[in-house]
Design an enzyme around this catalytic site. Structure first.
Site, PDB file in Angstrom:
ATOM      1  N   CYS A   1       0.948  -1.335   0.075  1.00  0.00           N
ATOM      2  CA  CYS A   1       0.016  -0.103   0.020  1.00  0.00           C
ATOM      3  C   CYS A   1       0.997   1.227  -0.069  1.00  0.00           C
ATOM      4  CB  CYS A   1      -0.949   0.073   1.244  1.00  0.00           C
ATOM      5  SG  CYS A   1      -0.130  -0.350   2.739  1.00  0.00           S
TER       6      CYS A   1
ATOM      7  N   HIS B   1      -2.472   5.968   5.980  1.00  0.00           N
ATOM      8  CA  HIS B   1      -1.045   6.402   6.175  1.00  0.00           C
ATOM      9  C   HIS B   1      -0.630   7.938   5.707  1.00  0.00           C
ATOM     10  CE1 HIS B   1       0.033   2.167   6.613  1.00  0.00           C
ATOM     11  NE2 HIS B   1      -0.112   1.959   5.291  1.00  0.00           N
TER      12      HIS B   1
END
Length: 338
Positions: A139, A218
């Site tokens: 990711c 994130h």
């Protein structure tokens, strides 16, 4: 129709299953689960359930969940397996895929050498054409590749410095942390730098990773030294050509990852996912040959479009632009600025 099996139905696997089901050139023929939990019960209403081996069957039968067979049986029907099992399991499963002559996609938790090539749809789609074993990068690496590739194409890239502020765990995982701490990765560069090179060539990059107590997204702070001088407008225009990047603005109330994920809910997406990488427009600063920006990455879903595109590349179903367009249309990904 390409017949797809999903081995592992956790955060990534279940999303890949839904995404594949939304395509007109592939179909899910079964998923592999290890536990007869609430996820299995719901999934059984839509997909055929398989188990790793016969030792798992009784638990499912006792729970009243129908099992079609084992992974070995699924491989008799599937042309390709998306292996979304926990880190390291993909490598252990690969010999079975080879034995059954099934193609396979592995996720970013596996080492690069598990596959013939690593994959990002924007930066190296063509490398996966006709391949039997492909690894979709993590990711975080997907997030970096998505936004760096347009910069590389428009201005050239000399060097990248990226600080990755990582979520502690996914929202459905109560067993990990930190809960009340900030945990830096003491290895510099973090593993994301060499991972990025697997899909963007020998790019000069350094990454630092820090884990924080949040589950939403994130956040990356990125600085790029470019070969050509750039302007703010020029950078934004470069990104505007790519649907899997969206711009968000503090003036519109999007100050944090909480508002970004709330925006994703307003899109009405499956599981409120944000496939796109969100860049705070106000953070973009281009001065001479240095570009700085801050982006947010929804770790549960940004790799999902890549898995679909990887399937098409491996079976040579479509060229890069056509595959990306088909995937984006099916998942509701369109160019947005907020």
């Amino acid at each position: 129709m390409i017949r797809v099996g999903i081995n592992g139905y956790g955060t990534i696997g279940r999303r890949v299953a839904n995404a594949v089901s939304s395509q007109d050139d592939m179909i899910v023929v079964g998923i592999v689960k290890t536990k007869p939990d609430y996820i299995s019960e719901v999934a059984s209403r839509r997909f055929k359930i398989f188990v790793p081996d016969s030792s798992y069957m009784k638990a499912f039968q006792d729970a009243g969940i129908k099992v079609e067979g084992t992974l070995d049986n699924l491989l008799d029907d599937a042309e390709i397996i998306v292996d979304a099992t926990p880190e390291g399991m993909g490598e252990k499963n690969k010999p079975l895929y080879i034995k059954k002559k099934a193609k396979a996609i592995f996720e970013g938790g596996e080492e690069p050498d598990v596959a013939e090539t690593s994959f990002n749809a924007y930066s190296n789609y063509n490398d996966a054409i006709g391949k039997s074993y492909v690894r979709v990068v993590s990711c975080n690496t997907t997030g970096l590749a998505r936004t760096l590739y347009p910069i590389q194409q428009a201005f050239g890239v000399k060097h990248v410095e990226a600080t990755l502020i990582r979520r502690a765990t996914d929202q459905n995982d109560s067993s990990k942390g930190p809960i009340n701490a900030v945990e830096p990765s003491l290895k510099i560069p973090s593993h994301h730098a060499p991972d990025l090179k697997t899909v963007m060539g020998n790019i000069d990059v350094n990454t630092v990773a820090i884990k924080v107590p949040t589950t939403l997204m994130h956040v990356h702070v990125v600085q790029v030294d470019t070969e050509k001088n750039a302007s703010n407008d020029g950078v934004l225009e470069a990104w505007n050509n790519y649907r899997r990047i969206i711009h968000v603005k503090k003036d519109d109330g999007i100050k944090s990852t909480a508002q970004i994920m709330d925006l994703a809910r307003e899109f009405g997406r499956d599981r409120s996912d944000l496939y796109e990488i969100a860049i705070w427009e106000g953070s973009v600063s281009a001065k001479a040959n240095r570009i700085s920006y801050i982006q947010a990455v929804h770790q549960e879903s940004d790799v999902i479009p890549e898995n679909v595109d990887a399937i098409r590349a491996m079976f040579n179903l479509a060229d890069k632009e056509k595959s990306i367009e088909k995937t984006d249309k099916s998942l509701g990904i369109e160019k947005r600025v907020y």
